[in-house]
Design a protein around this motif. Structure first.
Motif, PDB file in Angstrom:
ATOM      1  N   LEU A  34      15.968   1.377  -6.849  1.00  0.00           N
ATOM      2  CA  LEU A  34      17.277   1.568  -6.231  1.00  0.00           C
ATOM      3  C   LEU A  34      17.203   2.625  -5.141  1.00  0.00           C
ATOM      4  O   LEU A  34      16.415   3.571  -5.226  1.00  0.00           O
ATOM      5  CB  LEU A  34      18.295   1.999  -7.291  1.00  0.00           C
ATOM      6  N   LYS A  36      19.681   5.177  -2.565  1.00  0.00           N
ATOM      7  CA  LYS A  36      21.009   5.721  -2.285  1.00  0.00           C
ATOM      8  C   LYS A  36      21.627   5.003  -1.095  1.00  0.00           C
ATOM      9  O   LYS A  36      20.943   4.696  -0.117  1.00  0.00           O
ATOM     10  CB  LYS A  36      20.923   7.222  -2.004  1.00  0.00           C
ATOM     11  N   GLN A  38      22.855   1.990  -1.100  1.00  0.00           N
ATOM     12  CA  GLN A  38      22.881   0.543  -1.261  1.00  0.00           C
ATOM     13  C   GLN A  38      24.196   0.091  -1.890  1.00  0.00           C
ATOM     14  O   GLN A  38      24.835   0.846  -2.617  1.00  0.00           O
ATOM     15  CB  GLN A  38      21.718   0.078  -2.147  1.00  0.00           C
ATOM     16  N   THR A  39      24.571  -1.144  -1.621  1.00  0.00           N
ATOM     17  CA  THR A  39      25.732  -1.745  -2.286  1.00  0.00           C
ATOM     18  C   THR A  39      25.263  -2.451  -3.552  1.00  0.00           C
ATOM     19  O   THR A  39      24.231  -3.127  -3.548  1.00  0.00           O
ATOM     20  CB  THR A  39      26.428  -2.757  -1.365  1.00  0.00           C
ATOM     21  N   ALA A  40      26.017  -2.280  -4.629  1.00  0.00           N
ATOM     22  CA  ALA A  40      25.618  -2.867  -5.910  1.00  0.00           C
ATOM     23  C   ALA A  40      26.808  -3.542  -6.568  1.00  0.00           C
ATOM     24  O   ALA A  40      27.933  -3.045  -6.521  1.00  0.00           O
ATOM     25  CB  ALA A  40      25.046  -1.798  -6.837  1.00  0.00           C
ATOM     26  N   LEU A  54      24.636   3.065 -11.977  1.00  0.00           N
ATOM     27  CA  LEU A  54      24.295   2.734 -10.595  1.00  0.00           C
ATOM     28  C   LEU A  54      24.965   3.704  -9.620  1.00  0.00           C
ATOM     29  O   LEU A  54      24.350   4.142  -8.645  1.00  0.00           O
ATOM     30  CB  LEU A  54      24.709   1.295 -10.289  1.00  0.00           C
ATOM     31  N   LEU A  59      24.567   4.693  -5.436  1.00  0.00           N
ATOM     32  CA  LEU A  59      24.902   3.390  -4.880  1.00  0.00           C
ATOM     33  C   LEU A  59      26.419   3.223  -4.764  1.00  0.00           C
ATOM     34  O   LEU A  59      27.183   3.857  -5.488  1.00  0.00           O
ATOM     35  CB  LEU A  59      24.318   2.268  -5.733  1.00  0.00           C
ATOM     36  N   ASP A 103      23.211  -5.408  -2.006  1.00  0.00           N
ATOM     37  CA  ASP A 103      21.771  -5.126  -2.034  1.00  0.00           C
ATOM     38  C   ASP A 103      21.207  -5.282  -3.444  1.00  0.00           C
ATOM     39  O   ASP A 103      20.020  -5.560  -3.608  1.00  0.00           O
ATOM     40  CB  ASP A 103      21.500  -3.690  -1.561  1.00  0.00           C
TER      41      ASP A 103
END
Length: 202
Positions: A34, A36, A38-40, A54, A59, A103
Motif C-alpha cells: 500500500l 499513502k 492511494q484510493t481504496a 487502510l 489511504l 488503486d
C-alpha cells in the motif's frame, strides 16, 4: 430484500464488534504493498476494521456495507483511531461500480453471495480497479464446512483457487494460496480455518 437487510442489521446490532477491531491478518500482512495517498475501496466492510486499517496507512478510503448498524460502528471506530474515511451504504450485488476509480480493493470474507451474485461482484471489482490496481481478497474454501469456525454453510458460496484464478484471469498478475490456519477475529471467526487468499494486479 427486507429479510436480508434485517439479518445484517440484527447481526451488527450489539455493542461489541462481531469480528473484532483489529484488521484482517491477510490484509495487514500485505500493508507493504500500500502507498499513502492511494484510493481504496473496502467492500462489505461491516464494522470498519479493514477500512480503518487502510485509512491508518494513509489511504483515501471508501468503506461500503449493507448495514447501517455496522456502519455506525465503523464511524465510531474511525473516530477512536483518529482517522477519516468515507462510509456509504451499498448493496454491492446491485451497485453501479464506478469505473477505474480505485488503486486498491480490499475484499475480505464477503461470502454471502451465491455463484450468480458473486460473478456480478467480481465483475464490479474488475471494473472499479484502475489499471495496475491491487486486489487483496480473502475467503473460505470448501474444507471450512468441516471446521465450522465461521463463514457460510453453503458449498457454492466458498472459494477454490481455480475459481478465483478463472474469475480474475485477465489480471496482469495473480497469486492465489490455499491453506489452513487458525484465525481469531472477534466472535464471528475463531479457530482453524480453510483459507483462500488472492493478491492480484489488474
Amino acid at each position: 430484500m427486507s429479510d436480508e437487510f434485517d439479518h445484517w442489521q440484527q447481526r451488527f446490532s450489539g455493542e461489541d464488534y462481531r469480528f473484532g477491531t483489529a484488521p484482517n491478518a491477510f490484509l495487514k500482512a500485505h500493508a507493504h504493498l500500500l502507498k499513502k495517498g492511494q484510493t481504496a475501496l473496502a467492500i462489505a466492510d461491516g464494522e470498519g476494521r479493514n477500512g480503518v486499517f487502510l485509512a491508518e496507512q494513509g489511504l483515501d478510503v471508501l468503506s461500503v456495507d449493507f448495514s447501517p448498524n455496522a456502519q455506525a460502528k465503523a464511524r465510531k471506530l474511525a473516530a477512536a483511531r483518529g482517522v477519516s474515511m468515507r462510509v456509504e451504504q451499498v448493496d454491492i450485488i446491485n451497485w453501479s461500480w464506478p469505473a477505474e476509480t480505485f488503486d486498491v480493493v480490499a475484499a475480505i470474507f464477503f461470502q454471502f453471495a451465491g455463484p450468480a451474485d458473486r460473478a456480478k461482484i467480481f465483475a464490479g471489482i474488475r471494473k472499479t480497479l484502475k489499471p495496475g490496481g491491487l486486489l487483496l481478497l480473502e475467503g473460505y474454501g470448501p474444507k471450512q464446512l468441516d471446521y465450522k469456525t465461521g463463514g457460510p454453510p453453503h458449498l457454492d458460496h466458498l472459494y477454490t483457487g481455480a475459481l478465483l484464478k478463472n474469475a480474475f484471469a485477465g489480471f496482469s498478475s495473480i497469486d492465489v494460496r490455499e491453506y489452513d490456519a487458525e484465525i481469531y477475529e472477534g466472535s464471528g471467526h475463531g479457530g482453524m480455518s480453510a483459507l483462500v487468499d488472492l493478491v492480484g494486479r489488474k
